[in-house]
Design an enzyme around this catalytic site. Sequence first.
Site, PDB file in Angstrom:
ATOM      1  N   LYS A 342       0.819  -1.336  -0.008  1.00 27.55           N
ATOM      2  CA  LYS A 342       0.011   0.017  -0.051  1.00 27.55           C
ATOM      3  C   LYS A 342       0.950   1.255   0.133  1.00 27.55           C
ATOM      4  O   LYS A 342       1.849   1.447   0.864  1.00 27.55           O
ATOM      5  CB  LYS A 342      -0.765  -0.034   1.336  1.00 27.55           C
ATOM      6  CG  LYS A 342      -1.692   1.206   1.361  1.00 27.55           C
ATOM      7  CD  LYS A 342      -2.688   1.010   2.757  1.00 27.55           C
ATOM      8  CE  LYS A 342      -3.350   2.537   2.814  1.00 27.55           C
ATOM      9  NZ  LYS A 342      -4.162   2.488   4.255  1.00 27.55           N
ATOM     10  N   ASP A 347      -2.618  10.362   4.063  1.00 24.07           N
ATOM     11  CA  ASP A 347      -4.155   9.932   3.858  1.00 24.07           C
ATOM     12  C   ASP A 347      -4.847  11.049   4.852  1.00 24.07           C
ATOM     13  O   ASP A 347      -4.824  10.786   6.089  1.00 24.07           O
ATOM     14  CB  ASP A 347      -4.141   8.479   4.499  1.00 24.07           C
ATOM     15  CG  ASP A 347      -5.812   8.136   4.588  1.00 24.07           C
ATOM     16  OD1 ASP A 347      -6.503   8.778   4.049  1.00 24.07           O
ATOM     17  OD2 ASP A 347      -5.948   7.188   5.387  1.00 24.07           O
ATOM     18  N   LYS A 354     -10.213  12.488   8.762  1.00 23.78           N
ATOM     19  CA  LYS A 354      -9.568  12.222  10.128  1.00 23.78           C
ATOM     20  C   LYS A 354      -9.942  13.419  11.147  1.00 23.78           C
ATOM     21  O   LYS A 354      -9.236  14.377  10.979  1.00 23.78           O
ATOM     22  CB  LYS A 354      -8.436  11.481   9.962  1.00 23.78           C
ATOM     23  CG  LYS A 354      -8.352  10.291   9.209  1.00 23.78           C
ATOM     24  CD  LYS A 354      -6.566   9.799   8.968  1.00 23.78           C
ATOM     25  CE  LYS A 354      -6.623   8.692   8.136  1.00 23.78           C
ATOM     26  NZ  LYS A 354      -7.141   7.544   8.534  1.00 23.78           N
ATOM     27  N   ASP A 367       1.135   5.861   6.130  1.00 23.35           N
ATOM     28  CA  ASP A 367       0.180   4.959   5.537  1.00 23.35           C
ATOM     29  C   ASP A 367       0.746   4.336   4.241  1.00 23.35           C
ATOM     30  O   ASP A 367       0.179   3.832   3.394  1.00 23.35           O
ATOM     31  CB  ASP A 367      -1.057   5.904   5.225  1.00 23.35           C
ATOM     32  CG  ASP A 367      -2.182   5.028   5.435  1.00 23.35           C
ATOM     33  OD1 ASP A 367      -2.260   3.750   5.826  1.00 23.35           O
ATOM     34  OD2 ASP A 367      -3.298   5.506   4.718  1.00 23.35           O
ATOM     35  N   ASP A 427     -12.255   7.001   3.841  1.00 22.61           N
ATOM     36  CA  ASP A 427     -11.169   6.866   4.638  1.00 22.61           C
ATOM     37  C   ASP A 427     -10.789   5.437   4.758  1.00 22.61           C
ATOM     38  O   ASP A 427      -9.848   4.785   5.030  1.00 22.61           O
ATOM     39  CB  ASP A 427     -11.505   7.377   6.111  1.00 22.61           C
ATOM     40  CG  ASP A 427     -10.051   7.414   6.926  1.00 22.61           C
ATOM     41  OD1 ASP A 427      -8.984   7.627   6.391  1.00 22.61           O
ATOM     42  OD2 ASP A 427     -10.212   7.331   8.158  1.00 22.61           O
ATOM     43  N   GLU A 429      -9.574   3.858   1.968  1.00 20.90           N
ATOM     44  CA  GLU A 429      -9.063   4.167   0.818  1.00 20.90           C
ATOM     45  C   GLU A 429      -7.763   3.076   0.222  1.00 20.90           C
ATOM     46  O   GLU A 429      -7.664   2.677  -0.893  1.00 20.90           O
ATOM     47  CB  GLU A 429      -8.438   5.549   0.400  1.00 20.90           C
ATOM     48  CG  GLU A 429      -7.221   5.992   1.092  1.00 20.90           C
ATOM     49  CD  GLU A 429      -6.950   5.443   2.441  1.00 20.90           C
ATOM     50  OE1 GLU A 429      -5.658   5.007   2.927  1.00 20.90           O
ATOM     51  OE2 GLU A 429      -7.889   5.684   3.413  1.00 20.90           O
ATOM     52  N   ARG A 431      -7.765  -0.069   0.655  1.00 19.17           N
ATOM     53  CA  ARG A 431      -7.920  -1.210   0.029  1.00 19.17           C
ATOM     54  C   ARG A 431      -8.364  -1.018  -1.520  1.00 19.17           C
ATOM     55  O   ARG A 431      -8.410  -1.655  -2.299  1.00 19.17           O
ATOM     56  CB  ARG A 431      -9.351  -1.792   0.658  1.00 19.17           C
ATOM     57  CG  ARG A 431     -10.250  -1.021   0.880  1.00 19.17           C
ATOM     58  CD  ARG A 431     -11.541  -1.151   1.953  1.00 19.17           C
ATOM     59  NE  ARG A 431     -10.924  -1.090   3.230  1.00 19.17           N
ATOM     60  CZ  ARG A 431     -11.375  -1.215   4.220  1.00 19.17           C
ATOM     61  NH1 ARG A 431     -12.474  -1.978   4.450  1.00 19.17           N
ATOM     62  NH2 ARG A 431     -10.892  -1.022   5.633  1.00 19.17           N
TER      63      ARG A 431
END
Length: 573
Positions: A342, A347, A354, A367, A427, A429, A431
């Site tokens: 990933k 993010d 968030k 992330d 959020d 995202e 995946r």
Amino acid sequence: MAAVVASSILITKLQPIRVLRLSVTSVQFYPKFITTTTTTTTTKRTLMACSLTSPNLGLTLPASIEPLKICLGAKDVDALEWKGDLLAVGVAEKDMSKDDDMKFQNSILNRLDSKLGGLLSEASAEEDFTGKPGQSTILRLPGLASKRIGLIGLGSSSPSITAYRAFGEAVAAAAKTAHASNVALLLASSQSLSPDSILNSVSAIASGTVLGMHDDLRFKSESKKPSLKSLDIIGFGSGPELEKRLKYVEDTCSGIIFGRELVNAPANVLTPGALAREASQIASVFNDVFTAKILNAEECKELGMGSYLAVAAASANPPHFIHLCYKPPSGPVKAKLALVGKGLTFDSGGYNIKTGPGCLIELMKFDMGGSAAVLGAAKAIGQIKPAGVEVHFIVAACENMISGTGMRPGDIVTASNGKTIEVNNTDAEGRLTLADALVYACNQGVEKIVDLATLTGACMVALGPSIAGVFTSDEALAREVIAASEATGEKLWRLPLEDSYWESMKSGVADMVNTGGRQGGAITAALFLKQFVDEKVQWMHIDMAGPVWNEKKRAATGFGVSTLVEWVLTNSS
């Protein structure tokens, strides 16, 4: 990362020399030119990345730090005769037992104590040193050839790989405190180790010391030069097997440090484009075994990567889809693997931004920890050059930001395998990017895929900060990867792929939603990824949201690199 959830520019390259003395060297890893291959063109361009040569937001550039250089050596030398700054002895609790005359029953400690006229026994008693894990005492006593002697606790009578690695880290801490340039280490009970245990112990101790000496100071206005120049490992013998293992340690540590520094680099320095350039540089330096393909947004669109591109749509920094391919320099290929990471360089959460305590938005540079593990492994593999295995390193790099062009809650996106996804949470995202990356990996004709991601806060809640969750329905692959993690000391825990939980992922208007309920969030995330993997391919998902970051040190760990390297070598001929 969903609800909760790792990059750098200084890459360390460890250079060996021919005798049983290996130089662990961190060098700047930026070639003047790199070659970037796309699906349509191959271009040579001057490297002028904002992350490397020109300031980005905040006018921040990483400082040029003097490379870390540590000579690793395995020596047949008497500990009493070794000359240097610090002699560090790993001591288990059983090694501290004494006879009626208060003399050590352990032969090595007894000899050292006799040479020191009983001062070692006396001082260790005064310091209340019992060999428990985390205990250490550094003494400056006259009588030895070394300036100082250190006793470092290993804990139980049968120390684990984790304990040996912690011993190495403690040696590094002691070396820093003492400003030691030359250090030797030995175990009080090394004679009881089997040949295989010797290699694993040496590997864990040496890697712990090298990684313990690494401090990422690129973004500090003042920095100190590392003091340690040489590390002699004594009491284990010498020979080609130890030499080979030390070379393996330096190559793997090179990848781990690279991974750490990628994660540590802030998002205003490590953009998706900068991450792609770092990947291309790996292929450039190791061009005898690597090729690089970097796809731009238009090329990803041609491949139907609507899920990935939807995440990237809000950012002013364009997405870069990274594909490195390793092929051995000679011989047939017997196994084809893919490592998928990933690559969210930041993010924000998107429109589901968030907010609130514990959201960790200030740490969302990590992330991309999965991509750091994958690229760190690529760097190590480029140096090791294992035979018989082809490895694809794949990262869908982008940012998850907020703008008028961005993905909205309720949007339906279409992945490259044709499946549609209703976005009920922007959020979740990671995946969405991994979906297209996994489809792409399957299209490379690989037999096995391992993906790594800082995917869910749910996994952090379940397993805490030190353990990654693993998901797979393939028993053989589970055994392979878990065995690799046990050999390296990284902690994995297998969690179930409970198919009945998929019910919460169904959509009334699309094939699926991208998040289920709060319960079992790490499991439903893994079930989502499973929808994008060919049934014929062995696949494992590793959720590393917890161990990507060391909160105490406020820095990245480099988690995942050593397990991936070990697993690739397991599959090589």
